[in-house]
Design a protein around this motif. Structure first.
Motif, PDB file in Angstrom:
ATOM      1  N   LEU A  84       8.962  -8.247 -10.094  1.00  0.00           N
ATOM      2  CA  LEU A  84       9.527  -9.235  -8.877  1.00  0.00           C
ATOM      3  C   LEU A  84       8.734  -9.415  -7.670  1.00  0.00           C
ATOM      4  N   GLY A  85       7.987  -8.131  -7.288  1.00  0.00           N
ATOM      5  CA  GLY A  85       7.163  -8.485  -6.124  1.00  0.00           C
ATOM      6  C   GLY A  85       6.027  -9.321  -6.178  1.00  0.00           C
ATOM      7  N   ILE A  86       5.367  -9.123  -7.472  1.00  0.00           N
ATOM      8  CA  ILE A  86       4.308 -10.197  -7.910  1.00  0.00           C
ATOM      9  C   ILE A  86       4.884 -11.585  -7.961  1.00  0.00           C
ATOM     10  N   TYR A  87       5.962 -11.663  -8.622  1.00  0.00           N
ATOM     11  CA  TYR A  87       6.403 -13.044  -8.894  1.00  0.00           C
ATOM     12  C   TYR A  87       6.666 -13.859  -7.754  1.00  0.00           C
ATOM     13  N   GLU A  88       7.411 -13.268  -6.756  1.00  0.00           N
ATOM     14  CA  GLU A  88       7.687 -13.688  -5.422  1.00  0.00           C
ATOM     15  C   GLU A  88       6.443 -14.467  -4.734  1.00  0.00           C
ATOM     16  N   ILE A  89       5.309 -13.949  -4.930  1.00  0.00           N
ATOM     17  CA  ILE A  89       4.293 -14.811  -4.401  1.00  0.00           C
ATOM     18  C   ILE A  89       3.902 -16.283  -4.931  1.00  0.00           C
ATOM     19  N   ALA A  90       4.040 -16.318  -6.087  1.00  0.00           N
ATOM     20  CA  ALA A  90       4.179 -17.453  -6.866  1.00  0.00           C
ATOM     21  C   ALA A  90       5.133 -17.601  -8.085  1.00  0.00           C
ATOM     22  N   PRO A  91       6.376 -18.152  -7.650  1.00  0.00           N
ATOM     23  CA  PRO A  91       7.742 -18.189  -8.407  1.00  0.00           C
ATOM     24  C   PRO A  91       7.446 -19.174  -9.404  1.00  0.00           C
ATOM     25  N   SER A  92       6.984 -18.748 -10.693  1.00  0.00           N
ATOM     26  CA  SER A  92       6.595 -19.648 -11.696  1.00  0.00           C
ATOM     27  C   SER A  92       6.411 -19.137 -12.928  1.00  0.00           C
ATOM     28  N   PRO A  93       6.747 -19.864 -14.204  1.00  0.00           N
ATOM     29  CA  PRO A  93       6.412 -19.006 -15.800  1.00  0.00           C
ATOM     30  C   PRO A  93       5.141 -18.934 -15.574  1.00  0.00           C
ATOM     31  N   TYR A  94       4.269 -19.903 -15.022  1.00  0.00           N
ATOM     32  CA  TYR A  94       2.663 -19.314 -15.207  1.00  0.00           C
ATOM     33  C   TYR A  94       2.494 -17.900 -14.659  1.00  0.00           C
ATOM     34  N   THR A  95       2.936 -17.454 -13.571  1.00  0.00           N
ATOM     35  CA  THR A  95       2.823 -16.292 -13.041  1.00  0.00           C
ATOM     36  C   THR A  95       3.404 -15.122 -14.109  1.00  0.00           C
ATOM     37  N   LEU A  96       4.384 -15.331 -14.740  1.00  0.00           N
ATOM     38  CA  LEU A  96       4.812 -14.248 -15.857  1.00  0.00           C
ATOM     39  C   LEU A  96       3.775 -14.181 -16.842  1.00  0.00           C
ATOM     40  N   LEU A  97       3.216 -15.616 -17.182  1.00  0.00           N
ATOM     41  CA  LEU A  97       2.400 -15.527 -18.270  1.00  0.00           C
ATOM     42  C   LEU A  97       0.965 -14.776 -18.035  1.00  0.00           C
ATOM     43  N   THR A  98       0.607 -14.967 -16.775  1.00  0.00           N
ATOM     44  CA  THR A  98      -0.471 -14.368 -16.152  1.00  0.00           C
ATOM     45  C   THR A  98      -0.471 -12.764 -15.980  1.00  0.00           C
ATOM     46  N   ILE A  99       0.665 -12.410 -15.683  1.00  0.00           N
ATOM     47  CA  ILE A  99       0.953 -10.835 -15.704  1.00  0.00           C
ATOM     48  C   ILE A  99       0.852 -10.290 -17.175  1.00  0.00           C
ATOM     49  N   GLN A 100       1.657 -11.138 -18.163  1.00  0.00           N
ATOM     50  CA  GLN A 100       1.432 -10.501 -19.175  1.00  0.00           C
ATOM     51  C   GLN A 100       0.140 -10.429 -19.845  1.00  0.00           C
ATOM     52  N   THR A 101      -0.718 -11.656 -19.838  1.00  0.00           N
ATOM     53  CA  THR A 101      -2.017 -11.844 -20.491  1.00  0.00           C
ATOM     54  C   THR A 101      -3.018 -10.666 -19.906  1.00  0.00           C
ATOM     55  N   ALA A 102      -2.579 -10.454 -18.407  1.00  0.00           N
ATOM     56  CA  ALA A 102      -3.727  -9.327 -17.908  1.00  0.00           C
ATOM     57  C   ALA A 102      -3.321  -7.945 -18.314  1.00  0.00           C
ATOM     58  N   ALA A 103      -2.163  -7.782 -18.383  1.00  0.00           N
ATOM     59  CA  ALA A 103      -1.493  -6.237 -19.138  1.00  0.00           C
ATOM     60  C   ALA A 103      -2.113  -6.158 -20.493  1.00  0.00           C
ATOM     61  N   LEU A 104      -2.173  -7.112 -21.248  1.00  0.00           N
ATOM     62  CA  LEU A 104      -2.274  -6.948 -22.674  1.00  0.00           C
ATOM     63  C   LEU A 104      -3.914  -6.853 -22.619  1.00  0.00           C
ATOM     64  N   GLY A 105      -4.621  -7.498 -21.886  1.00  0.00           N
ATOM     65  CA  GLY A 105      -6.144  -7.734 -21.871  1.00  0.00           C
ATOM     66  C   GLY A 105      -6.602  -6.261 -21.336  1.00  0.00           C
ATOM     67  N   LEU A 106      -6.111  -5.936 -20.406  1.00  0.00           N
ATOM     68  CA  LEU A 106      -6.509  -4.649 -19.736  1.00  0.00           C
ATOM     69  C   LEU A 106      -6.243  -3.374 -20.377  1.00  0.00           C
ATOM     70  N   SER A 107      -5.537  -3.374 -21.382  1.00  0.00           N
ATOM     71  CA  SER A 107      -5.052  -2.246 -22.120  1.00  0.00           C
ATOM     72  C   SER A 107      -6.127  -1.715 -22.809  1.00  0.00           C
ATOM     73  N   ALA A 108      -7.142  -2.659 -22.908  1.00  0.00           N
ATOM     74  CA  ALA A 108      -8.539  -2.095 -23.855  1.00  0.00           C
ATOM     75  C   ALA A 108      -9.186  -0.940 -22.732  1.00  0.00           C
ATOM     76  N   LEU A 109      -8.845  -0.935 -21.330  1.00  0.00           N
ATOM     77  CA  LEU A 109      -9.668  -0.236 -20.594  1.00  0.00           C
ATOM     78  C   LEU A 109      -9.470   1.349 -20.850  1.00  0.00           C
ATOM     79  N   PRO A 110      -7.895   1.639 -20.422  1.00  0.00           N
ATOM     80  CA  PRO A 110      -7.412   2.947 -21.056  1.00  0.00           C
ATOM     81  C   PRO A 110      -7.771   3.504 -22.245  1.00  0.00           C
ATOM     82  N   LEU A 111      -8.031   2.453 -23.386  1.00  0.00           N
ATOM     83  CA  LEU A 111      -8.457   2.877 -24.552  1.00  0.00           C
ATOM     84  C   LEU A 111      -9.765   3.416 -24.423  1.00  0.00           C
ATOM     85  N   PHE A 112     -10.581   2.616 -24.123  1.00  0.00           N
ATOM     86  CA  PHE A 112     -12.125   2.991 -23.926  1.00  0.00           C
ATOM     87  C   PHE A 112     -12.207   4.319 -23.179  1.00  0.00           C
ATOM     88  N   PHE A 113     -11.648   4.632 -22.267  1.00  0.00           N
ATOM     89  CA  PHE A 113     -11.685   6.006 -21.648  1.00  0.00           C
ATOM     90  C   PHE A 113     -11.104   7.048 -22.461  1.00  0.00           C
TER      91      PHE A 113
END
Length: 646
Positions: A84-113
């Protein structure tokens, strides 16, 4: 002295970072356009967006007053309050889609390590971490609207990473965060904890005794998980999204119910991983809670359906299990190499076919090669940007969203956005499930979940051309009944879109006239009529209907219909050859009798106009033709329908 695990900037790590950047950029482009072109749903993305919007515009009291009766907060996940703290910066469905995409993409980092730590191989770490970006569940979760569950893979993998490198405080933090994503994710974390206790992720041989520090970490984690469990109970019920039904079925009947869905799900989960965890069965313990609920599901949805977000439960545990198996294989290979004769030191270390054959004869090389091949095959089929993807259809998976369909910003899409812009932000709206664009407001309901006789909304918004996740027949019937009640007027219409405003009595503000060219093959045949080269022909011998249909929906307005006909001569009379009409049961709106003289010169296609008005919606309108003479051949080519005025 314990080795401090830090990020080492090397070519493999840089390639992984570039792959993550490409993934995020590509998936943001696709998910944004999928939302913009109305391929998303209210009951997922829209409902989450409305929940976040209400919480950011009044908090829980506002939520309880406006949405809790329809979507109880007990079903929400504690993790949403951090988002919610991130969403309040830009209240929009696009914000939720950005959070989800970034989280799934960045999951490759801990897997690499994780892979780097366990296998000591940069190449293996590179291959494994990139593969998660094209893994089918990762892609489908990203494409299927927004869900808190999609944040689980990165949280789970970071939890495992910090346990491996003995960052206990961070491990506890991410374990608690992962548990807050969903009640079932709480079980996954508990099973991970049990696996650590029983097997020991850092042990090289069997189970070893945990250190005092590790024991303290586990005790603190148990306390944290207990708090999360209590929060779920406080919210209401310990809700777990599964198809488990309390019935009188036996265990065997439950296990084999919808077995085709369950086997297909297992195929898609393990196929792209080349069945790696199956070679190390103990690692399947990590994903046991998810598979348990799948196997005990008595309905084909939601957990047993592949392609939805629910496979996010399996991403972290399965990839962790795969890396554990690969690391075991690496250790075995290294052990075999150490036992080889010293003569191998004199072996030619340059390139040679013998060395290549020797390399790929090793189990680890064969496994990795199979891993790569399986990922290529699956990604070519299911990636939305793949040229093969457009041929994939059926089922709830991202194959339904080809790159072409979700990126086509057509005039129809642009017009619907103009229609939506007419709705004030504080107005109440009832709409269909395919239009989450209007979800940033207090009061919104979808037609499928509302009383179909309640007309107490400021606006009614539907689009019969968008019906992937809704029933256009139900939507149109609701709008028709509301309009016919006299309480609403048409504020905008065109391309299948319709916006009704309560109390509105003027002409539409936005209007695109209806226009359609309907070929003869779209009509139903009757009697001795038949299709011939895209037309309908009839040469008697009895009077009867030639054609009827095609049952289309029309808004109120004035219309012109052009019938395309011809008759083969010579004729043996001057009477009526054919009668055409416009019919919507039980009313005939307009009728014209066409004589044999009207159809001359023979064998020449001619146009016959017919005009009609309707002050109500027509649902299932027919444009019929009745053969009145029993001689000569009449040919029907089709009709052109044009709305003259609203």
């Amino acid at each position: 002295m314990r080795r401090n695990f830090t990020t080492i900037i090397n070519p493999h790590f840089i390639v992984v970072c570039l792959a993550i950047a490409v993934y995020i950029a590509t998936m943001l482009h696709l998910t944004f356009l999928k939302f913009y072109t109305f391929h998303a749903t209210y009951l997922d993305l829209g409902l989450y967006n409305q929940t976040f919007w209400i919480l950011s515009h009044g908090g829980i009291p506002s939520y309880n007053a406006n949405l809790a009766s329809y979507y109880p907060l007990q079903y929400e996940k504690p993790l949403m309050f951090l988002i919610l703290g991130i969403y309040e910066i830009a209240p929009s469905p696009y914000t939720l889609l950005t959070i989800q995409t970034a989280a799934l993409g960045l999951s490759a980092l801990p897997l690499f390590f994780i892979s780097q730590k366990l296998t000591k191989s940069n190449w293996i770490s590179l291959i494994v971490s990139i593969s998660i970006l094209v893994y089918f569940p990762t892609i489908s979760a990203n494409m299927f609207d927004f869900h808190m569950l999609s944040l689980l893979p990165i949280l789970y993998l970071f939890m495992a990473l910090f346990w491996l490198i003995e960052k206990r405080a961070l491990m506890i933090l991410f374990a608690v965060l992962a548990s807050m994503a969903n009640p079932l994710s709480l079980l996954l974390v508990i099973f991970f904890l049990a696996y650590v206790v029983l097997e020991g992720l850092m042990a090289t041989e069997g189970v070893r005794r945990l250190s005092k520090k590790a024991t303290l970490t586990i005790l603190l984690l148990i306390f944290g998980l207990g708090v999360i469990f209590a929060l779920y109970k406080i919210f209401g019920t310990l809700y777990i999204e599964s198809g488990l039904v309390g019935s009188n079925l036996t265990f065997v009947q439950i296990l084999f119910s919808n077995i085709n869905y369950k086997l297909l799900l297992v195929l898609f989960l393990f196929g792209a991983l080349a069945f790696l965890p199956l070679f190390e069965p103990i690692t399947l313990f990590l994903v046991a809670p998810y598979f348990g609920f799948v196997l005990l599901s008595t309905v084909p949805q939601p957990l047993a359906l592949f392609g939805l977000m629910y496979t996010s439960f399996a991403i972290g545990p399965l990839y962790l299990g795969s890396v554990l198996f690969i690391s075991k294989l690496v250790r075995q290979t290294q052990h075999e190499q150490n036992e080889e004769e010293p003569a191998r030191e004199n072996y030619n270390r340059g390139f040679s076919l013998r060395r290549v054959r020797k390399c790929y004869a090793k189990p680890i090389a064969r496994i990795i090669l199979g891993f790569v091949i399986m990922n290529i095959i699956f990604s070519m089929i299911f990636l939305p940007v793949s040229p093969v993807n457009k041929y994939v259809s059926g089922g709830y998976f991202n194959g339904n969203y080809s790159g072409t369909s979700i990126t086509s910003v057509t005039p129809e899409v642009q017009f619907l956005h103009e229609v939506i812009n007419l709705i004030p932000g504080n107005a109440s709206v009832i709409t269909q499930n395919n239009i989450p664009q209007v979800s940033s407001r207090l009061h919104i309901t979808i037609i499928q979940s509302a009383s179909l006789s309640a007309y107490n909304y400021d606006y009614i918004l539907i689009d019969t051309a968008i019906n992937y996740f809704s029933d256009s027949g139900i939507d149109l019937s609701y709008a028709m009944n509301a309009y016919n009640s006299g309480a609403y007027g048409i504020l905008a219409e065109g391309y299948g879109a319709l916006l009704l405003e309560k109390g509105y009595a003027s002409k539409p503000v936005l209007y695109v006239p209806y226009s359609a060219n309907i070929s003869a093959t779209q009509f139903e045949l009757f009697g001795s009529s038949s299709y011939s080269d895209g037309t309908i022909v009839n040469q008697g011998p009895n009077s009867s209907f030639m054609w009827y249909g095609p049952y289309i929906n029309l808004n109120p307005g004035e219309y012109r219909v052009d019938y395309e006909l011809s008759m083969a001569g010579p004729s043996f009379g001057t009477g009526t050859a054919i009668t055409i009409d416009v019919y919507d049961n039980p009313v005939i709106f307009s009728v014209v009798n066409i004589t044999t003289t009207d159809l001359q010169p023979y064998e020449t296609q001619k146009t016959f106009e017919l005009h009609f008005n309707t002050t109500s919606f027509l649902q299932g309108c027919e444009f019929r033709g009745w053969r009145d003479v029993s001689y000569g051949q009449v040919t029907f080519y089709g009709v052109n329908i044009t709305q003259v005025s609203p």
